[in-house]
Scaffold this active site. Structure first.
Site, short mmCIF file in Angstrom:
data_model
loop_
_atom_site.label_atom_id
_atom_site.label_comp_id
_atom_site.label_asym_id
_atom_site.label_seq_id
_atom_site.Cartn_x
_atom_site.Cartn_y
_atom_site.Cartn_z
CG HIS A 146 -1.50 1.03 1.37
ND1 HIS A 146 -2.92 1.37 0.63
CD2 HIS A 146 -1.40 2.34 2.00
CE1 HIS A 146 -3.38 2.43 1.20
NE2 HIS A 146 -2.61 3.14 1.90
CG ASP A 149 -11.75 4.39 6.70
OD1 ASP A 149 -11.03 5.27 7.56
OD2 ASP A 149 -11.35 4.34 5.65
NE ARG A 159 -9.69 11.13 9.87
CZ ARG A 159 -8.74 10.36 8.98
NH1 ARG A 159 -9.04 9.26 8.67
NH2 ARG A 159 -7.64 10.81 8.94
CB SER A 205 -8.17 5.98 7.94
OG SER A 205 -8.76 5.85 6.71
CE LYS A 259 -8.78 2.81 4.07
NZ LYS A 259 -9.17 4.35 3.88
N1 URA Z 1 -5.71 7.34 3.64
C1 URA Z 1 -6.65 6.76 4.19
O1 URA Z 1 -7.24 5.99 3.70
N2 URA Z 1 -6.84 7.21 5.51
C2 URA Z 1 -6.29 8.48 6.08
O2 URA Z 1 -6.87 8.85 6.83
C3 URA Z 1 -5.43 9.14 5.21
C4 URA Z 1 -5.13 8.66 4.09
#
Ligand code: URA
Length: 442
Positions: free
Chosen positions: A82, A161, A168, A183, A187
């Site tokens: 990632h 999320d 957010r 966050s 995932k």
């Molecule tokens: N990418 C995400 O998926 N979440 C965040 O909070 C910041 C970057």
């Protein structure tokens, strides 16, 4: 349980119980806790932080808010990768075939982009015939047969999320180490791999501007990955300028293939060898070298380089493209990919040195040419984008080529080219090129 009591407890910097975090996250996702209370809670997290224990709980609760992929039907240690997001980042298209050629099963889900260039899924769809949407059974079979499949996100991964992230975004609560960590990791954990390699970008074009900030985020994500039983390695890499030269969908695929052929830009090649090397280590394939040591990291990189130099990674890329319905001939003939109607070469207005190439502005320029989305429902122009000829530290003559912009619409081409030119800074004194790999955190 009372929402105001939980907000107050967090406001006072006290450690919450797992049930209290669960109550907030599940209540907000289900719609029983309103935006204003969740916003107050999130702001209290931004201001007071979360303990490691609470960050683990928040991550796991968000992971479990939706589907968690079951990849147990795939043999071997599945390794995911990632990136925290950068301009010109096409490394998935390179590291996935390198690692797969070395024997690491790659069962990866990637996203589409919003803003700037497209995401990996958009880039892959610039290959004629390539399918990014595959049923779960076929996905598992593909990885078992070919060792690699990369598809668009399926199922409903970490919906909590998704909802919290949207809140957010509009309440000034994005900049929290605990919230960013949970966050991203919720995932990644829901995506089902056994190990995770993180590319944490650092610099003017990244979320984290300084090495200490990037290091803190990297450590936090590595700790959460490990706490959830996944081997996690983070590499901190430079994002003070775009990665490589190409920014745009088909243009980035072509540059990725150049790297697989051994003739790509040095920076993309170096980062890809480091990331693929880390994936090989995380997949337990770096020989007998003890994990957590430099030996393993070096061995992983050596294997990655050997996959590139021998052409095995390029063969794996072709196999991967054929397996997902794409035309493998594109690897030998880039003209089989979408071609733009217009292009413009932009020359340097001065003689001197390039001292800056603002990654965010190049990303925006690429978006202006049509390569990125402004709204979720927009389609992307596969052929559009920017190809840089000069990067930080290069000398430049007046009138020498700085970049070429590509688009299908003349107005978009002009807007993109203007923005890209504004991304360049020049000076009279030579500057050193930014080092690409800043740190490796295990
Ligand atoms: N990418 C995400 O998926 N979440 C965040 O909070 C910041 C970057």
């Amino acid at each position: 349980m009372n929402v105001v009591d939980i907000i107050t407890k967090q406001k006072n910097g006290e450690t919450l119980t797992r049930d209290e975090i669960s109550f907030m996250v599940e209540g907000f996702t289900a719609g029983t806790i309103p935006d204003y209370q969740m916003s107050a809670f999130l702001m209290a997290v931004v201001l007071k932080g979360l303990s490691k224990e609470n960050t683990v709980a928040l991550t796991e609760i968000m992971r479990d808010s939706g589907d968690v992929m079951d990849l147990s039907g795939i043999e071997g240690i599945k390794v995911d990768k990632h990136s925290t997001g950068g301009v010109g980042d096409k490394t998935t298209l390179i590291v996935a075939p390198i690692a797969a050629a070395a024997g690491v099963p790659i069962a990866k889900m990637s996203g589409r982009g919003l803003g700037f260039t497209g995401g990996t899924v958009d880039k892959m769809e610039s290959i004629p015939g390539f399918r990014t949407s595959i049923e779960n059974d076929e996905f598992i079979r593909a990885v078992n047969e070919r060792g690699i499949a990369v598809i668009g996100q399926t199922g409903n991964l970490a919906p909590a999320d998704k909802k919290i992230y949207a809140l957010r975004d509009v309440t000034g609560t994005t900049e929290s180490l605990a919230l960013i960590t949970s966050s991203i990791m919720s995932k990644k954990l829901a995506a089902g791999s056994d190990a995770i390699v993180l590319d944490v970008k650092c610099g003017t074009g990244a979320f984290m501007k300084t090495i200490p900030e990037a290091e803190e985020l990297a450590r936090s994500m590595v700790e959460i990955g490990k706490a959830s039983g996944k081997k996690t390695i983070a590499i901190i890499s430079d994002m003070n300028q775009p990665l490589g030269n190409a920014v745009g969908n088909a243009l980035e695929v072509q540059e990725a293939i150049d790297v697989l052929k051994g003739c790509g830009p040095e920076d993309v090649t170096e980062l890809s060898i480091n990331l693929a090397g880390a994936m090989i280590v995380a997949g337990g394939l770096a020989g007998n070298a003890r994990e957590e040591t430099n030996d393993a990291v070096l061995k992983g990189k050596e294997i990655a380089k050997e996959m590139l130099d021998s052409g095995k990674a390029l063969d794996k890329f072709r196999e991967f493209v054929v397996g997902q319905g794409g035309d493998p001939e594109i690897a030998d003939n880039y003209e089989l990919m979408a071609q733009p109607a217009h292009s413009i070469e932009v020359k340097s207005p001065v003689k001197g040195f390039v001292t800056g190439v603002d990654a965010l502005r190049i990303g925006l320029a690429s978006q202006h040419t049509g390569a990125g989305r402004e709204k979720k429902e927009d389609s992307v122009d596969m052929s559009a984008g920017i190809v840089l000829n000069k990067k930080i530290g290069d000398s430049v003559e007046k009138g020498e080529l700085l970049f070429t912009a590509y688009a299908n619409d003349k107005e978009k081409l002009k807007k993109g080219a203007e923005e890209a030119l504004a991304a360049f800074e020049f000076g009279k004194i030579e500057v050193t090129k930014p080092s690409l790999i800043k740190r490796v955190i295990e």
